[in-house]
Design a protein around this motif. Structure first.
Motif, PDB file in Angstrom:
ATOM      1  N   LEU A  19       0.820  -1.216   0.000  1.00 49.22           N
ATOM      2  CA  LEU A  19       0.000   0.000   0.000  1.00 49.22           C
ATOM      3  C   LEU A  19       0.852   1.265   0.000  1.00 49.22           C
ATOM      4  CD1 LEU A  19      -2.869  -0.824   2.535  1.00 49.22           C
ATOM      5  CD2 LEU A  19      -3.027  -0.699   0.053  1.00 49.22           C
ATOM      6  N   LYS A  20       2.125   1.128   0.327  1.00 52.83           N
ATOM      7  CA  LYS A  20       2.991   2.293   0.430  1.00 52.83           C
ATOM      8  C   LYS A  20       3.025   3.042  -0.910  1.00 52.83           C
ATOM      9  CE  LYS A  20       6.570   1.622   2.864  1.00 52.83           C
ATOM     10  NZ  LYS A  20       7.871   1.081   3.296  1.00 52.83           N
ATOM     11  N   GLN A  49      -3.571   6.674   7.486  1.00 54.03           N
ATOM     12  CA  GLN A  49      -4.617   5.707   7.811  1.00 54.03           C
ATOM     13  C   GLN A  49      -5.158   6.015   9.211  1.00 54.03           C
ATOM     14  OE1 GLN A  49      -3.709   1.494   6.740  1.00 54.03           O
ATOM     15  NE2 GLN A  49      -1.761   2.308   6.015  1.00 54.03           N
ATOM     16  N   TRP A  50      -6.499   6.077   9.317  1.00 53.16           N
ATOM     17  CA  TRP A  50      -7.123   6.436  10.590  1.00 53.16           C
ATOM     18  C   TRP A  50      -8.472   5.746  10.709  1.00 53.16           C
ATOM     19  CZ3 TRP A  50     -11.142  10.520  11.195  1.00 53.16           C
ATOM     20  CH2 TRP A  50     -11.716  10.896   9.981  1.00 53.16           C
ATOM     21  N   LEU A  51      -9.221   6.095  11.755  1.00 56.41           N
ATOM     22  CA  LEU A  51     -10.495   5.438  12.035  1.00 56.41           C
ATOM     23  C   LEU A  51     -11.550   5.721  10.975  1.00 56.41           C
ATOM     24  CD1 LEU A  51     -12.071   3.696  14.131  1.00 56.41           C
ATOM     25  CD2 LEU A  51     -12.684   5.849  15.277  1.00 56.41           C
ATOM     26  N   SER A 106       9.967   4.944   5.658  1.00 58.29           N
ATOM     27  CA  SER A 106      10.632   4.979   4.350  1.00 58.29           C
ATOM     28  C   SER A 106      11.293   3.649   4.047  1.00 58.29           C
ATOM     29  CB  SER A 106      11.680   6.094   4.347  1.00 58.29           C
ATOM     30  OG  SER A 106      12.567   5.939   5.440  1.00 58.29           O
ATOM     31  N   GLY A 107      11.126   2.709   4.944  1.00 57.22           N
ATOM     32  CA  GLY A 107      11.674   1.374   4.743  1.00 57.22           C
ATOM     33  C   GLY A 107      10.753   0.347   5.354  1.00 57.22           C
ATOM     34  N   SER A 108      11.031  -0.906   5.080  1.00 62.51           N
ATOM     35  CA  SER A 108      10.197  -1.997   5.568  1.00 62.51           C
ATOM     36  C   SER A 108      10.965  -2.792   6.608  1.00 62.51           C
ATOM     37  CB  SER A 108       9.798  -2.899   4.396  1.00 62.51           C
ATOM     38  OG  SER A 108       9.425  -4.172   4.844  1.00 62.51           O
ATOM     39  N   ILE A 109      10.285  -3.130   7.711  1.00 59.21           N
ATOM     40  CA  ILE A 109      10.929  -3.936   8.736  1.00 59.21           C
ATOM     41  C   ILE A 109      11.285  -5.307   8.177  1.00 59.21           C
ATOM     42  CG2 ILE A 109       8.774  -4.835   9.714  1.00 59.21           C
ATOM     43  CD1 ILE A 109      11.882  -3.798  11.715  1.00 59.21           C
ATOM     44  N   ALA A 110      10.430  -5.830   7.300  1.00 57.60           N
ATOM     45  CA  ALA A 110      10.701  -7.139   6.695  1.00 57.60           C
ATOM     46  C   ALA A 110      11.986  -7.097   5.862  1.00 57.60           C
ATOM     47  CB  ALA A 110       9.521  -7.572   5.830  1.00 57.60           C
ATOM     48  N   ARG A 128      -8.018   6.740   1.518  1.00 58.31           N
ATOM     49  CA  ARG A 128      -8.197   6.359   0.121  1.00 58.31           C
ATOM     50  C   ARG A 128      -6.897   5.792  -0.465  1.00 58.31           C
ATOM     51  NH1 ARG A 128     -11.654   4.618  -3.696  1.00 58.31           N
ATOM     52  NH2 ARG A 128     -10.758   4.990  -5.743  1.00 58.31           N
ATOM     53  N   SER A 129      -6.989   4.582  -1.015  1.00 59.23           N
ATOM     54  CA  SER A 129      -5.834   3.944  -1.657  1.00 59.23           C
ATOM     55  C   SER A 129      -6.142   3.686  -3.133  1.00 59.23           C
ATOM     56  CB  SER A 129      -5.502   2.619  -0.969  1.00 59.23           C
ATOM     57  OG  SER A 129      -4.536   1.895  -1.710  1.00 59.23           O
ATOM     58  N   SER A 130      -5.126   3.880  -3.970  1.00 59.82           N
ATOM     59  CA  SER A 130      -5.279   3.634  -5.414  1.00 59.82           C
ATOM     60  C   SER A 130      -4.746   2.259  -5.811  1.00 59.82           C
ATOM     61  CB  SER A 130      -4.546   4.727  -6.202  1.00 59.82           C
ATOM     62  OG  SER A 130      -3.156   4.742  -5.853  1.00 59.82           O
ATOM     63  N   TRP A 131      -4.412   1.420  -4.830  1.00 55.94           N
ATOM     64  CA  TRP A 131      -3.818   0.111  -5.132  1.00 55.94           C
ATOM     65  C   TRP A 131      -4.795  -0.768  -5.912  1.00 55.94           C
ATOM     66  CZ3 TRP A 131      -4.717  -5.071  -3.987  1.00 55.94           C
ATOM     67  CH2 TRP A 131      -3.646  -5.947  -4.204  1.00 55.94           C
ATOM     68  N   GLN A 132      -4.311  -1.388  -6.979  1.00 59.75           N
ATOM     69  CA  GLN A 132      -5.153  -2.256  -7.811  1.00 59.75           C
ATOM     70  C   GLN A 132      -4.420  -3.532  -8.197  1.00 59.75           C
ATOM     71  OE1 GLN A 132      -6.340   0.220 -11.124  1.00 59.75           O
ATOM     72  NE2 GLN A 132      -8.019   1.149  -9.970  1.00 59.75           N
ATOM     73  N   GLY A 133      -3.542  -3.995  -7.347  1.00 61.84           N
ATOM     74  CA  GLY A 133      -2.745  -5.179  -7.666  1.00 61.84           C
ATOM     75  C   GLY A 133      -3.512  -6.473  -7.480  1.00 61.84           C
ATOM     76  N   GLU A 134      -2.771  -7.563  -7.588  1.00 65.70           N
ATOM     77  CA  GLU A 134      -3.340  -8.897  -7.429  1.00 65.70           C
ATOM     78  C   GLU A 134      -3.132  -9.386  -5.998  1.00 65.70           C
ATOM     79  OE1 GLU A 134      -5.033 -10.621  -9.714  1.00 65.70           O
ATOM     80  OE2 GLU A 134      -4.862  -8.900 -11.068  1.00 65.70           O
TER      81      GLU A 134
END
Length: 751
Positions: free
Chosen positions: A352-353, A360-362, A504-508, A640-646
């Motif tokens: 989602l990044k 992101q909130w309630l 700006s980075g991922s813990i994974a 609002r997210s514009s993500w449209q992946g699989e």
């Protein structure tokens, strides 16, 4: 509107209002014990008797509805005589031992006896004694002889907590308040009965005989233990926190506190508090002064960062850190040229990044959920994640709201539910996608027909390896039905971190490709990071691990080479942004323990030592001014997210669920002794559907080994037919923290 006169003052009230509510509107106090604005009317104490003209006898103000033109006298001869008589009855069996009572100085009975009682009593017979009951490690009942049977505690457990764990047995002078079948009070809101008790019958076990109320200083603060941001009154003595009480805020926590917020203060002065900076030399830890420690950190950063190796420095920041601390930490990372900064320490899907329009909130105000007509919650363990928000939803459900839940386990929520779907986590995204397109589905229809509705994603959805697909499907459902869409953030300042665009980075990524240097900002890696053992293994590969921490632990002593003592939220000023986007600032309530310092001050000095620009701050208020434009904050809240992946490939085999145990969410809570004695904090079994258990060749109640990412932990397996097949419900606990991600594949092997 109805007109009523109280003691010669006129006031207009709505139809259905009671005399005591009308009096409160006027600012006229009527003495009472059993009445409470959040509870049903009992009218059992009779202390609120008042004179109503044309009525032949005094009437209870709490249970008498207003009629147009009613004339009430609260201080007439009839009213005062009635109140004095009631007080005399209440004191017949009450032990008049105020000097040794733990409630002395803040006792409602004590105050009203002076103000409304007689100076002498006519009753000289022996007083009754009541045997104490065991209500668990949080509530003391050693003085139940003081009980006046107002029934506030009984009504609270039934109406607010949702499960009537306390009742009144017998009649007359044989009446007793007791728990059912000798059980402890196990609701996660149990401490509120201590506040509700108007006498010294129910008191705080951890606080008992710790201090007198008049010895305590009172300071306002904000809870750091979940994203609700409960308002607190922190009471201190001799520079230590002795008690925490709710500060009433109708928009946030009303007048309640969760037990986690109320009793976590015990962890603040735990024996593991780090009091001095430490450096490891030759495998031995030595205490040093601050200048030596900070020079060590500066040298460590500069040595790794030279020759273009800035990318080999990673920052792991706890999202319960304040806005000011996160802002300076991110500024430090940017200043030295590192883009590896993570606050989402349990997140496994970062797709989602870059697709989100804001933080992101309630998605709505907290108070809106109390009167929402329909709510769908997906992937949450509501009672352990958000105890007080669950209480709001319970109120809404009891008023007719259609509450629906989709999760991997049928949680006992103690409220009427419109639907409770128990699905394998791999099915959540597909189910929501189908639900969005199925207008005939009762859940879809309930959301669409409601004027005020919400779709919410819990912690298990956020920690899911396919979070992006679940998020997109839930967002689509909200759009189709006109409901608000939001998430239930996992930490006190998760929304604030999002507003800073801190990650700006991922813990994974930092675990998979370990960095040469890591700065741990209030993080205990074995408990706060997804896949505890893997996180610790990654840190062991670093040349330098620098921990800014309030506590020392075996893991930090093992993996770190420098430990810097930072102040917890009670010892520093700062700000949190709660789940509804409410900015709440607070001050430290006690001075720092030992040589501990606020993290923002440490980061400011470190920035100066590294000769970075923009670290000339004298107060947290100055930092907040640069970190956040409070006036523009609402427009930055956008799910609002514009993500449209699989969708991500589904993991095969068993999937682990259960989230983080309610009393293991952060370092302070994990060290609160009384909370750790509750049933909620005990080592959890691995719950599995009976069919799955049989397929694995395991028997109910036996011991097995849970295996994740190369780590093995022994667990007791239990059959649970409320779970879907191939799901292992195993909440995170210090005993099993070494295992992998909370929503990942897991194996169970016979011992």
């Amino acid at each position: 509107m109805l007109q009523i006169s109280i003691d010669g003052k006129e006031v207009s009230v709505e139809q259905g209002a009671t005399v005591i509510e009308a009096a409160q509107k006027l600012g006229t106090y009527i003495p009472h014990f059993c009445y409470h604005k959040k509870l049903s009317i009992a009218a059992s104490c009779r202390m609120c008797l008042v004179e109503v003209e044309k009525a032949p006898k005094p009437l209870p103000a709490c249970a008498t509805p207003v009629t147009d033109g009613m004339v009430v006298h609260t201080h007439s001869k009839m009213a005062k005589q009635a109140q004095e008589g009631v007080m005399e009855f209440l004191l017949i069996n009450h032990p008049l031992d105020c000097p040794v009572c733990d409630k002395g100085g803040e006792c409602q009975l004590q105050d009203l006896a002076v103000g409304y009682g007689k100076s002498t009593t006519r009753y000289t017979e022996a007083k009754r004694a009541v045997v104490p009951k065991d209500m668990g490690p949080l509530i003391s009942t050693l003085e139940m002889s003081r009980c006046i049977h107002c029934s506030r505690c009984v009504r609270f457990t039934e109406e607010i907590a949702g499960n009537q764990e306390i009742g009144i047995a017998n009649r007359g002078e044989h009446s007793e308040i007791l728990t059912f079948i000798g059980r402890a009070v196990e609701t996660e809101l149990s401490g509120n009965v201590i506040d509700l008790c108007p006498v010294g019958a129910l008191t705080s076990k951890p606080f008992r005989f710790n201090a007198r109320s008049w010895e305590l200083n009172r300071r306002k603060s904000v809870s750091a233990h979940d994203a609700l941001g409960s308002n607190l009154i922190v009471q201190t003595k001799e520079h230590t926190v002795r008690r925490v009480l709710p500060l009433e805020n109708e928009a946030v926590n009303e007048c309640w506190l969760s037990d986690r917020d109320r009793f976590a203060y015990e962890g603040l002065n735990h024996a593991s508090r780090l009091k001095n900076p430490k450096i490891k030399q030759g495998g031995e830890w030595i205490d040093v002064d601050w200048q030596t420690a900070l020079e060590y950190v500066r040298n460590g950063i500069e040595c790794i960062a030279k020759d273009g190796n800035q990318e080999q420095i990673g920052f792991w920041a706890n999202p319960m850190n304040t806005q000011e601390e996160l802002y300076l930490a991110k500024k430090l990372a940017n200043g030295i040229g590192s883009r590896h900064f993570a606050t989402r320490l349990r997140e496994q899907d970062g797709r989602l990044k870059g697709t989100l329009a804001g933080a992101q909130w309630l998605g709505c105000n907290i108070a809106d959920l109390s009167d929402a007509e329909a709510v769908l919650v997906v992937g949450a363990n509501l009672r352990q994640e958000q105890p007080l928000l669950t209480a709001r939803l319970r109120v809404a459900a009891n008023q007719g709201s259609k509450i629906s839940v989709v999760a991997a386990r049928k949680e006992q929520l103690h409220m009427p539910l419109a639907a409770q779907e128990t699905l394998h986590p791999n099915q959540w995204a597909g189910y929501l996608k189908t639900l969005a397109a199925d207008a005939a589905n009762p859940i879809h229809a309930g959301l669409k027909d409601a004027e005020k509705a919400a779709v919410l994603l819990g912690a298990e959805a956020q920690n899911h390896p396919d979070y992006a697909a679940i998020y997109a499907a839930a967002q689509r459902l909200a759009e189709q039905t006109g409901a608000s869409f939001g998430i239930l953030p996992q930490a006190a300042n998760s929304v604030g971190a999002d507003l800073l665009e801190a990650d700006s980075g991922s813990i994974a990524e930092m675990i998979a490709a370990p960095k040469q240097a890591v700065l741990l900002l209030n993080v205990e890696p074995e408990a706060d990071v997804a896949g505890g053992a893997a996180a610790v293994a990654a840190l062991k590969q670093a040349k330098s691990v620098m921990a800014f921490t309030p506590f020392v632990s075996d893991t930090l002593l093992d993996v770190c080479d420098v430990l810097l003592p930072i102040a917890p939220f009670t010892e520093t000023s700062g700000s949190f942004v709660n789940m509804e986007g409410r900015l709440q600032s607070f001050h430290g309530v006690v001075k720092g323990l030992g040589e501990s310092r606020p993290l923002w001050k440490i980061l400011r000095v470190l920035g100066n030592l590294l000769e970075l620009e923009g670290f000339e701050y004298d107060s947290s208020e100055q930092i907040l001014h640069d970190a956040l434009d409070a006036q523009r904050l609402p427009e930055k809240l956008n799910n609002r997210s514009s993500w449209q992946g699989e969708a991500a490939p589904a993991a095969a085999g068993l999937i682990r669920t259960g989230g983080v145990g309610i009393y293991h969410t952060d370092a302070i809570v994990r060290r609160a002794e009384a909370l750790q004695q509750t049933s909620h904090a005990q080592v959890p079994p691995a719950r599995v559907h009976p069919d799955t258990l049989a397929a694995l060749g395991l028997a109910d109640g036996t011991t097995a080994e849970a295996v994740q990412n190369g780590s093995r932990v022994r667990v007791t397996v239990m059959a649970d037919n409320t779970l879907p097949p191939n799901v292992v419900h195993l909440p995170q606990h210090p005993v099993n923290a070494a295992l992998g991600g909370l929503m990942n594949a897991i194996e169970l092997e016979g011992v």
